[in-house]
Motif scaffolding. Sequence first.
Motif, PDB file in Angstrom:
ATOM      1  N   UNK A 238     -39.827  -8.001  49.441  1.00 39.10           N
ATOM      2  CA  UNK A 238     -38.376  -8.178  49.406  1.00 39.10           C
ATOM      3  C   UNK A 238     -37.986  -9.183  50.477  1.00 39.10           C
ATOM      4  N   UNK A 239     -36.853  -9.780  50.305  1.00 43.11           N
ATOM      5  CA  UNK A 239     -36.385 -10.787  51.265  1.00 43.11           C
ATOM      6  C   UNK A 239     -35.968 -12.019  50.519  1.00 43.11           C
ATOM      7  N   UNK A 240     -36.817 -13.025  50.513  1.00 42.37           N
ATOM      8  CA  UNK A 240     -36.494 -14.236  49.770  1.00 42.37           C
ATOM      9  C   UNK A 240     -36.402 -13.924  48.282  1.00 42.37           C
ATOM     10  N   UNK A 241     -35.335 -14.386  47.661  1.00 45.01           N
ATOM     11  CA  UNK A 241     -35.159 -14.157  46.237  1.00 45.01           C
ATOM     12  C   UNK A 241     -35.848 -15.270  45.445  1.00 45.01           C
ATOM     13  N   UNK A 242     -37.183 -15.270  45.501  1.00 45.85           N
ATOM     14  CA  UNK A 242     -37.943 -16.327  44.821  1.00 45.85           C
ATOM     15  C   UNK A 242     -37.767 -16.232  43.312  1.00 45.85           C
ATOM     16  N   UNK A 243     -37.403 -15.057  42.798  1.00 41.24           N
ATOM     17  CA  UNK A 243     -37.220 -14.901  41.362  1.00 41.24           C
ATOM     18  C   UNK A 243     -36.156 -15.841  40.817  1.00 41.24           C
ATOM     19  N   UNK A 244     -35.063 -15.996  41.552  1.00 41.74           N
ATOM     20  CA  UNK A 244     -33.967 -16.842  41.094  1.00 41.74           C
ATOM     21  C   UNK A 244     -33.909 -18.187  41.804  1.00 41.74           C
ATOM     22  N   UNK A 245     -34.379 -18.240  43.037  1.00 47.89           N
ATOM     23  CA  UNK A 245     -34.182 -19.437  43.851  1.00 47.89           C
ATOM     24  C   UNK A 245     -35.446 -20.232  44.130  1.00 47.89           C
ATOM     25  N   UNK A 246     -36.611 -19.685  43.831  1.00 46.77           N
ATOM     26  CA  UNK A 246     -37.862 -20.351  44.164  1.00 46.77           C
ATOM     27  C   UNK A 246     -38.049 -21.662  43.415  1.00 46.77           C
ATOM     28  N   UNK A 247     -38.747 -22.597  44.030  1.00 47.13           N
ATOM     29  CA  UNK A 247     -39.043 -23.902  43.421  1.00 47.13           C
ATOM     30  C   UNK A 247     -40.555 -24.085  43.365  1.00 47.13           C
ATOM     31  N   UNK A 248     -41.076 -24.150  42.166  1.00 47.54           N
ATOM     32  CA  UNK A 248     -42.520 -24.225  41.990  1.00 47.54           C
ATOM     33  C   UNK A 248     -42.862 -25.162  40.827  1.00 47.54           C
ATOM     34  N   UNK A 249     -44.070 -25.761  40.860  1.00 48.89           N
ATOM     35  CA  UNK A 249     -44.557 -26.416  39.646  1.00 48.89           C
ATOM     36  C   UNK A 249     -44.867 -25.315  38.623  1.00 48.89           C
ATOM     37  N   UNK A 250     -44.366 -25.412  37.415  1.00 49.48           N
ATOM     38  CA  UNK A 250     -44.605 -24.344  36.441  1.00 49.48           C
ATOM     39  C   UNK A 250     -45.955 -24.407  35.762  1.00 49.48           C
ATOM     40  N   UNK A 251     -46.702 -25.503  35.992  1.00 51.47           N
ATOM     41  CA  UNK A 251     -48.027 -25.612  35.393  1.00 51.47           C
ATOM     42  C   UNK A 251     -47.963 -25.510  33.879  1.00 51.47           C
ATOM     43  N   UNK A 252     -48.935 -24.847  33.311  1.00 50.65           N
ATOM     44  CA  UNK A 252     -49.070 -24.853  31.857  1.00 50.65           C
ATOM     45  C   UNK A 252     -48.011 -24.053  31.123  1.00 50.65           C
ATOM     46  N   UNK A 253     -47.209 -23.231  31.822  1.00 49.33           N
ATOM     47  CA  UNK A 253     -46.094 -22.596  31.117  1.00 49.33           C
ATOM     48  C   UNK A 253     -45.118 -23.658  30.609  1.00 49.33           C
ATOM     49  N   UNK A 254     -45.125 -24.822  31.272  1.00 51.96           N
ATOM     50  CA  UNK A 254     -44.248 -25.917  30.843  1.00 51.96           C
ATOM     51  C   UNK A 254     -44.720 -26.514  29.522  1.00 51.96           C
ATOM     52  N   UNK A 369     -39.575 -25.687  38.714  1.00 52.01           N
ATOM     53  CA  UNK A 369     -38.831 -24.618  38.050  1.00 52.01           C
ATOM     54  C   UNK A 369     -38.869 -23.362  38.904  1.00 52.01           C
ATOM     55  N   UNK A 370     -37.953 -22.467  38.627  1.00 51.95           N
ATOM     56  CA  UNK A 370     -37.952 -21.133  39.230  1.00 51.95           C
ATOM     57  C   UNK A 370     -38.448 -20.132  38.197  1.00 51.95           C
ATOM     58  N   UNK A 371     -38.853 -18.942  38.609  1.00 49.08           N
ATOM     59  CA  UNK A 371     -39.178 -17.916  37.612  1.00 49.08           C
ATOM     60  C   UNK A 371     -38.024 -17.663  36.639  1.00 49.08           C
ATOM     61  N   UNK A 372     -36.784 -17.744  37.131  1.00 49.16           N
ATOM     62  CA  UNK A 372     -35.638 -17.590  36.235  1.00 49.16           C
ATOM     63  C   UNK A 372     -35.635 -18.667  35.156  1.00 49.16           C
ATOM     64  N   UNK A 373     -35.879 -19.912  35.547  1.00 57.39           N
ATOM     65  CA  UNK A 373     -35.894 -21.012  34.572  1.00 57.39           C
ATOM     66  C   UNK A 373     -36.967 -20.770  33.515  1.00 57.39           C
ATOM     67  N   UNK A 374     -38.141 -20.339  33.935  1.00 56.99           N
ATOM     68  CA  UNK A 374     -39.230 -20.176  32.970  1.00 56.99           C
ATOM     69  C   UNK A 374     -39.011 -18.949  32.086  1.00 56.99           C
ATOM     70  N   UNK A 375     -38.355 -17.912  32.608  1.00 61.19           N
ATOM     71  CA  UNK A 375     -37.976 -16.795  31.737  1.00 61.19           C
ATOM     72  C   UNK A 375     -36.974 -17.276  30.701  1.00 61.19           C
ATOM     73  N   UNK A 376     -36.080 -18.177  31.118  1.00 60.34           N
ATOM     74  CA  UNK A 376     -35.099 -18.736  30.202  1.00 60.34           C
ATOM     75  C   UNK A 376     -35.759 -19.611  29.143  1.00 60.34           C
ATOM     76  N   UNK A 377     -36.825 -20.320  29.503  1.00 59.57           N
ATOM     77  CA  UNK A 377     -37.583 -21.106  28.525  1.00 59.57           C
ATOM     78  C   UNK A 377     -38.122 -20.183  27.424  1.00 59.57           C
TER      79      UNK A 377
END
Length: 496
Positions: A238-254, A369-377
């Motif tokens: 808990x702490x950083x809300x990486x689920x909504x705010x994190x910035x990562x390369x999405x790799x092959x999910x993209x 992308x964030x985990x939120x973005x990829x869930x939205x994909x």
Amino acid sequence: MAEATAHLKKFLDAWQRADARRAALLTDSPDSAESLIGSVMANLDPSKTEISTGDAEKKAAGEVEVRFSVGMSLPGAGRYAWDSKAGVVKADNKWKVEFHTETIHPEMVPGQTLALKTRDRAPILDKNGEDLESASLVGTVDARTGKGVSGLQARYDKQLTGGSGPVKSVVVVDRRSGQVVKKLTGPGASQGKPVRTTIDPEVQKAAADALSAVEKNAAIVALDPSTGHILAAANRPAGMNRALEGRYPPGSTFKVVTAAALLKHGMKPSDPGECPKFTHVGGQRFENQDQFLLPPGSTFRDDFAHSCNTFFVNARDKLSASALHDTAAAFGIGGTWDVGATTYDGSVPVTTSDNDKAAATIGQARVQASPLVMASVAATAKEGVFRQPVLVPGAVRKKYEAPARLDAGVFEGLRGMMRATVTEGAGRALRGIPGEPHAKTGTAEFGTENPPRTHAWMIGYQGDRDLAWSVLLEDGGSGGADAGPIAAAFLQNLVG
């Protein structure tokens, strides 16, 4: 009178420094004075205290009354000032301050002290109207100032407290019971209003439980594809809300987006798709994880299901420099989302070179992308249209609309390939789980180490219910092998 005033000033100076013991020794009741001054200063915890003497009046031989003023800067309550007075008497040729409870504050009587009372905050609720249990989403409140400092507590601080003024009041309390006797400052009876979210407590618990044994940073996001409502956003730790705010390369999910671009430009899932171990672009080598290859006769569908990097890199020639950017826009990526919370909404720049395009096809280079973005994909793939995610419906003024839409045939092709990922490909961790899961794995390189470190991803949706999701495991290895079991645990928690 000058000597009496000077003696009182010593007392006031010690009080101003919060030196209760020194101040008390200048009074005729050292124990009582030390106890009350210590209590007041500990309770109010002022960041600044200023006490000054005023007029003095002789009452009798060896007795002087001196007025004084107290001003304090109090956390969460602002500046508070009051006037009081003290008697100074001479006995045995020594001056002493006559100490009474009223000396410290004229509104107090013996057995009372001053304290700060925080204005009651309204709750943050889940979709059922119960208190939301998610530290990373809810955020924290500074105990000293009473202000929300992170998460929804910070974003909706004014709404939750009922106003923008001081969140704490100076009160008189009974020292024994702690009950408020009298309110000296602060707002009236203004009430905060709850913040209601879309979080489904069942889905949130399933996500949190799936992450409970994970030792690395991780996140799970779940959405309702039909509405965009965020059903869960779990983070570990808990702490950083990486689920909504994190910035990562999405790799092959993209590759869901890349595949959509290829389908849009005329490819079919059944088209031949060569998958060698590695390929070169401008001197740069791209390879499949563990340098796997697929046998002759493999198709685009097979390449997607097994997450063949080399096929997608070699297919870049079918795409213009803006093709991935434009297709990503149809998934809402790169827009400005009005979710009701702070989010990172992804970025897919127009490619600037052949190597840039090659890397972008597999979710590397400058794709973020964030985990939120990829869930939205995943949600968009299921629904056939982008619906902007929403966490706090009452705060959303205007949902973001994607500037373009993809044909139904594109989504039909994607759905078949995402199902094949589970039944035949890298998403094998979800086989046997009820609900007809569709998925895409992802292993995203980051950093400069050789061999590179990788984030593990898996995204997907359930065929039998309105549920899309993404799993991110930071520095976690392989999407299929490492993120897959977490996704499986999450989905199993929902059916179990």
